[in-house]
Write a protein that holds these residues in place. Structure first.
Motif, PDB file in Angstrom:
ATOM      1  N   ALA A   1     -34.905 -46.504  -3.587  1.00  0.00           N
ATOM      2  CA  ALA A   1     -34.577 -45.596  -5.024  1.00  0.00           C
ATOM      3  C   ALA A   1     -35.143 -44.766  -5.520  1.00  0.00           C
ATOM      4  O   ALA A   1     -35.022 -43.548  -6.023  1.00  0.00           O
ATOM      5  CB  ALA A   1     -34.431 -47.001  -6.414  1.00  0.00           C
ATOM      6  N   HIS A   2     -36.847 -44.582  -4.867  1.00  0.00           N
ATOM      7  CA  HIS A   2     -37.515 -42.970  -5.307  1.00  0.00           C
ATOM      8  C   HIS A   2     -36.338 -42.405  -4.713  1.00  0.00           C
ATOM      9  O   HIS A   2     -36.494 -41.105  -5.090  1.00  0.00           O
ATOM     10  CB  HIS A   2     -38.485 -43.732  -4.774  1.00  0.00           C
ATOM     11  CG  HIS A   2     -39.550 -42.706  -4.590  1.00  0.00           C
ATOM     12  ND1 HIS A   2     -39.777 -41.946  -6.124  1.00  0.00           N
ATOM     13  CD2 HIS A   2     -40.446 -41.605  -3.932  1.00  0.00           C
ATOM     14  CE1 HIS A   2     -40.341 -40.861  -5.635  1.00  0.00           C
ATOM     15  NE2 HIS A   2     -41.133 -40.390  -4.612  1.00  0.00           N
ATOM     16  N   GLY A   3     -35.977 -42.845  -3.299  1.00  0.00           N
ATOM     17  CA  GLY A   3     -35.037 -41.933  -2.203  1.00  0.00           C
ATOM     18  C   GLY A   3     -33.979 -41.111  -2.766  1.00  0.00           C
ATOM     19  O   GLY A   3     -33.767 -40.211  -2.495  1.00  0.00           O
ATOM     20  N   GLY A   4     -33.278 -41.869  -3.922  1.00  0.00           N
ATOM     21  CA  GLY A   4     -32.264 -41.590  -4.392  1.00  0.00           C
ATOM     22  C   GLY A   4     -32.148 -40.335  -5.824  1.00  0.00           C
ATOM     23  O   GLY A   4     -31.699 -39.679  -5.722  1.00  0.00           O
ATOM     24  N   ARG A   5     -33.671 -41.263  -6.187  1.00  0.00           N
ATOM     25  CA  ARG A   5     -34.172 -39.305  -7.297  1.00  0.00           C
ATOM     26  C   ARG A   5     -34.178 -38.635  -6.466  1.00  0.00           C
ATOM     27  O   ARG A   5     -33.884 -37.507  -7.169  1.00  0.00           O
ATOM     28  CB  ARG A   5     -35.015 -40.335  -8.275  1.00  0.00           C
ATOM     29  CG  ARG A   5     -35.116 -41.446  -8.759  1.00  0.00           C
ATOM     30  CD  ARG A   5     -36.175 -41.639  -9.878  1.00  0.00           C
ATOM     31  NE  ARG A   5     -36.902 -42.530  -9.322  1.00  0.00           N
ATOM     32  CZ  ARG A   5     -37.238 -44.083  -8.954  1.00  0.00           C
ATOM     33  NH1 ARG A   5     -36.134 -44.910  -9.083  1.00  0.00           N
ATOM     34  NH2 ARG A   5     -38.120 -43.778  -7.954  1.00  0.00           N
ATOM     35  N   MET A   6     -35.683 -39.235  -5.799  1.00  0.00           N
ATOM     36  CA  MET A   6     -35.548 -37.240  -4.842  1.00  0.00           C
ATOM     37  C   MET A   6     -34.828 -36.648  -4.420  1.00  0.00           C
ATOM     38  O   MET A   6     -35.157 -35.473  -4.499  1.00  0.00           O
ATOM     39  CB  MET A   6     -36.864 -38.147  -3.931  1.00  0.00           C
ATOM     40  CG  MET A   6     -37.740 -37.064  -3.617  1.00  0.00           C
ATOM     41  SD  MET A   6     -39.357 -37.672  -2.699  1.00  0.00           S
ATOM     42  CE  MET A   6     -38.741 -36.957  -1.360  1.00  0.00           C
ATOM     43  N   LEU A   7     -33.544 -37.139  -3.379  1.00  0.00           N
ATOM     44  CA  LEU A   7     -33.281 -36.372  -2.547  1.00  0.00           C
ATOM     45  C   LEU A   7     -31.820 -36.032  -3.638  1.00  0.00           C
ATOM     46  O   LEU A   7     -30.967 -35.106  -3.455  1.00  0.00           O
ATOM     47  CB  LEU A   7     -33.116 -37.532  -0.947  1.00  0.00           C
ATOM     48  CG  LEU A   7     -33.868 -37.003  -0.085  1.00  0.00           C
ATOM     49  CD1 LEU A   7     -32.933 -37.700   0.590  1.00  0.00           C
ATOM     50  CD2 LEU A   7     -33.887 -35.754   0.046  1.00  0.00           C
ATOM     51  N   GLY A   8     -31.408 -36.977  -4.518  1.00  0.00           N
ATOM     52  CA  GLY A   8     -30.632 -36.967  -5.664  1.00  0.00           C
ATOM     53  C   GLY A   8     -30.339 -35.157  -6.100  1.00  0.00           C
ATOM     54  O   GLY A   8     -29.942 -34.963  -6.271  1.00  0.00           O
ATOM     55  N   ALA A   9     -31.821 -34.930  -6.557  1.00  0.00           N
ATOM     56  CA  ALA A   9     -31.721 -33.944  -7.664  1.00  0.00           C
ATOM     57  C   ALA A   9     -31.639 -32.606  -6.306  1.00  0.00           C
ATOM     58  O   ALA A   9     -31.919 -31.817  -7.133  1.00  0.00           O
ATOM     59  CB  ALA A   9     -33.379 -33.734  -7.380  1.00  0.00           C
ATOM     60  N   VAL A  10     -32.067 -32.390  -5.210  1.00  0.00           N
ATOM     61  CA  VAL A  10     -32.030 -31.621  -4.100  1.00  0.00           C
ATOM     62  C   VAL A  10     -30.674 -31.787  -3.753  1.00  0.00           C
ATOM     63  O   VAL A  10     -30.081 -30.445  -3.707  1.00  0.00           O
ATOM     64  CB  VAL A  10     -32.952 -32.254  -3.504  1.00  0.00           C
ATOM     65  CG1 VAL A  10     -33.211 -30.596  -2.459  1.00  0.00           C
ATOM     66  CG2 VAL A  10     -34.527 -31.751  -3.580  1.00  0.00           C
ATOM     67  N   MET A  11     -30.141 -32.685  -3.382  1.00  0.00           N
ATOM     68  CA  MET A  11     -28.663 -32.777  -2.778  1.00  0.00           C
ATOM     69  C   MET A  11     -27.422 -32.161  -2.443  1.00  0.00           C
ATOM     70  O   MET A  11     -27.037 -30.937  -1.899  1.00  0.00           O
ATOM     71  CB  MET A  11     -28.811 -33.873  -1.448  1.00  0.00           C
ATOM     72  CG  MET A  11     -29.496 -34.556  -0.417  1.00  0.00           C
ATOM     73  SD  MET A  11     -30.423 -32.965   0.419  1.00  0.00           S
ATOM     74  CE  MET A  11     -29.186 -33.108   1.488  1.00  0.00           C
TER      75      MET A  11
END
Length: 148
Positions: A44-54
């Motif tokens: 979930a945290h990775g999805g939030r973090m990378l979801g903003a950048v990718m």
């Protein structure tokens, strides 16, 4: 100037490949091996973090490849660049249609609110992601060949 664009574009796509490869074959395996709810919280945290950048990275890479193809349209490697662009376009479409909807749900999940089929949804995301990673690896390889 064109050489700088070619190198910058190739490096940008190569770094994106590295991040996505790491997610697919390193990070998600680590998350899956964590005890109890830690893996789901990590995803979930990775999805939030990378979801903003990718999204910026994917679309930016596609734009750079498009500029390269137009600027160097008379070069013998332009067909490779166009094919790489098509693969990157496929990865963007896959992201929007298949991966982002699952990611948008998954990044809000906690152990208290996640659905019963959350593992199935994450496995589906993983399968789609493997295909996307294969597409961007192929795009990167084509850019490297076009560059040489």
């Amino acid at each position: 100037m064109l050489n700088a664009l070619e190198v910058f574009t190739t490096v940008a796509v190569g770094l994106m490949v590295g991040v996505e490869f790491s997610v697919a074959f390193v990070m998600n395996r680590i998350f899956n091996a964590l005890p109890e709810d830690s893996g789901q919280l990590g995803r979930a945290h990775g999805g939030r973090m990378l979801g903003a950048v990718m999204p910026v990275w994917y679309i930016g890479s596609l734009v750079l490849v498009g500029i390269w193809a137009i600027a160097d349209r008379h070069h013998h490697g332009t067909g490779l660049v166009i094919t790489a662009g098509a693969l990157l376009m496929l990865s963007v479409i896959m992201s929007i249609v298949l991966l982002v909807p699952i990611n948008n749900r998954g990044k809000t999940w906690t152990p208290e609110n996640r659905p019963a089929d959350w593992k199935e949804q994450m496995n589906r995301w993983d399968r789609y992601h493997y295909v996307r990673v294969a597409a961007i690896i192929a795009a990167f390889a084509l850019l490297v060949v076009a560059l040489t």
